[in-house]
Scaffold this active site. Structure first.
Site, PDB file in Angstrom:
ATOM      1  N   ALA A 104       0.808  -1.215   0.000  1.00  0.00           N
ATOM      2  CA  ALA A 104       0.000   0.000   0.000  1.00  0.00           C
ATOM      3  C   ALA A 104       0.847   1.273   0.000  1.00  0.00           C
ATOM      4  CB  ALA A 104      -0.947  -0.011   1.190  1.00  0.00           C
ATOM      5  N   ILE A 108       2.071   1.780  -7.254  1.00  0.00           N
ATOM      6  CA  ILE A 108       0.764   1.474  -7.849  1.00  0.00           C
ATOM      7  C   ILE A 108      -0.342   1.754  -6.842  1.00  0.00           C
ATOM      8  CG2 ILE A 108      -0.683  -0.398  -8.757  1.00  0.00           C
ATOM      9  CD1 ILE A 108       1.925  -1.627  -9.874  1.00  0.00           C
ATOM     10  N   ASP A 251      -0.666  -6.993 -21.479  1.00  0.00           N
ATOM     11  CA  ASP A 251      -0.136  -7.637 -22.681  1.00  0.00           C
ATOM     12  C   ASP A 251      -1.107  -7.534 -23.860  1.00  0.00           C
ATOM     13  OD1 ASP A 251       2.182  -8.441 -21.304  1.00  0.00           O
ATOM     14  OD2 ASP A 251       1.108 -10.129 -20.441  1.00  0.00           O
ATOM     15  N   ARG A 254      -1.088  -3.970 -25.101  1.00  0.00           N
ATOM     16  CA  ARG A 254       0.161  -3.669 -25.824  1.00  0.00           C
ATOM     17  C   ARG A 254       0.134  -4.295 -27.210  1.00  0.00           C
ATOM     18  NH1 ARG A 254       3.774  -4.966 -20.486  1.00  0.00           N
ATOM     19  NH2 ARG A 254       3.810  -2.847 -19.704  1.00  0.00           N
ATOM     20  N   HIS A 279       2.167 -13.737 -18.011  1.00  0.00           N
ATOM     21  CA  HIS A 279       2.672 -12.370 -18.191  1.00  0.00           C
ATOM     22  C   HIS A 279       4.206 -12.454 -18.067  1.00  0.00           C
ATOM     23  CE1 HIS A 279       2.779  -8.058 -17.919  1.00  0.00           C
ATOM     24  NE2 HIS A 279       3.188  -8.041 -16.668  1.00  0.00           N
TER      25      HIS A 279
END
Ligand SMILES: NC(=O)c1ccc[n+]([C@@H]2O[C@H](COP(=O)([O-])OP(=O)(O)OC[C@H]3O[C@@H](n4cnc5c(N)ncnc54)[C@H](O)[C@@H]3O)[C@@H](O)[C@H]2O)c1
Ligand SMILES: O=C(O)C[C@H](O)C(=O)O
Length: 337
Positions: A104, A108, A251, A254, A279
């Site tokens: 946290a 992100i 992905d 992209r 990924h």
């Protein structure tokens, strides 16, 4: 045992005013003496305080738990009680939802938390409780995040807890956003993080299994996210496997962008794009089944060598610089689930 000094008469008056005019007690809401010990006074609710200007001579020591345990409890203003059903503006709101977020204090989460608290993810009538899990090293930064949440006065944000023990922070979690993990450094592959990050997700899976809601929905972001999601679910056998998700959407997007660029069309013309595998560098972006303007990709992009090699490698190896995209994906994922 640590001690804190009892509070001055002026802050006593201020807090009494706050608690009587703006806050009401709810029997279901946590309101322990421990909480009160590290927050300013709770006025008339605290039976040990009998305070007037005349009575107060010098600060009096009151007992408090070990300061470390403070980090496992409610933070700041979020220690105060309230009753949503008693207020006109909030009584039609949904039942509060418990959201645990790991990492946290990281990049992100730092953005995502504010979007959650603002109601941008779960809606304007969904009150939330945030349970913020950090690492020992990030504890101070985590406190800073909680402080900023406090400063923001988000109406929907009703509880915030911070700490480093997943067994405490995941209690009754209905959402677990597992972001906390080490990011890869230069030259590393995501799989190279498994030794360090895998253990985190084994531990957090066990904690979810022990204390989270049986319906908890788990979104794993920390890399390598598919493998970490698998590790987590294997350690949480009492939670349905379908509740575990790895955030791999980057992905697909992209791949759509790369095909769009090569074909000279906007990305909304690219459809049916699928990524097979993890990924990671083992993934296969499926340009064979993808479409551009409804037609097979190979009919539009004649450079088949690029499709076979350059395109695939780009999607496998590209790396996020700006985490904002990721935050949007997590938000969409929550809404979708
Ligand atoms: N799935 C995806 O598409 C995607 C995209 C971007 C980043 N990531 C991954 O997300 C993870 C976090 O990225 P970031 O940019 O926020 O990194 P960051 O370094 O900014 O933040 C990570 C935070 O997690 C904390 N942390 C470490 N171990 C922890 C633990 N056991 N419990 C709780 N917190 C812990 C750290 O102290 C740090 O504050 C990384 O593994 C990164 O590779 C995934
Ligand atoms: O690749 C990383 O290390 C972060 C993220 O998973 C990404 O794909 O950009």
């Amino acid at each position: 045992m640590a001690v804190v000094a009892q509070l001055s008469p002026s802050s006593y008056t201020e807090t009494t005013r706050l608690s009587s005019s703006q806050l009401s007690l709810s029997s279901t809401h946590l309101s322990s003496l421990r909480r009160r010990a590290f927050r300013p006074i709770i006025g008339p609710r605290n039976p040990t305080i009998s305070c007037s200007v005349n009575q107060v001579q010098a600060p009096v020591a009151v007992e408090q738990d070990d300061p470390k345990s403070k980090t496992n409890d409610c933070y700041g203003v979020f220690c105060l009680t309230y009753d949503l059903k008693a207020e006109e503006e909030t009584k039609s709101w949904k039942k509060m939802v418990n959201i645990a977020v790991s990492g946290a204090a990281g990049m992100i989460a730092n953005h995502l938390l504010f979007k959650l608290a603002a109601g941008e993810v779960l809606g304007p009538d969904q009150p939330i409780a945030l349970k913020l899990l950090g690492s020992e090293r990030s504890l101070q930064a985590l406190e800073g995040v909680a402080m900023e949440l406090e400063d923001s006065l988000f109406p929907l944000l009703r509880e915030v807890k911070i700490g480093i023990n997943p067994y405490e922070l995941f209690e009754d979690a209905e959402w677990a956003l597992l972001i906390g993990a080490k990011p890869r450094g230069p030259g590393m592959e995501r799989a190279g993080l498994l030794d360090i990050n895998g253990q985190i997700f084994a531990e957090q899976g066990k904690a979810l299994n022990a204390v989270a809601s049986r319906n908890v929905k788990v979104i794993v972001v920390g890399n390598p996210c598919n493998t970490n999601a698998l590790i987590c679910l294997k350690n949480a056998p009492s939670i349905p496997a379908k509740n575990f998700h790895a955030l791999t959407r980057l992905d697909e997007n992209r791949a759509k962008c790369q095909l769009a660029l090569k074909a000279g069309v906007f990305y909304d013309k690219v459809s049916n794009m699928t990524i097979w595998g993890n990924h990671s560098t083992t993934q296969v972006p499926d340009f064979l089944n993808a479409r551009i303007n409804g037609l097979p990709v190979k009919e539009i992009i004649k450079d088949h060598k690029w499709l076979e090699e350059g395109f695939t490698e780009t999607i496998q190896k590209v790396r996020l610089v700006d985490n904002f995209t990721l935050i949007l994906f997590v938000m969409n994922c929550i809404v979708f689930l």
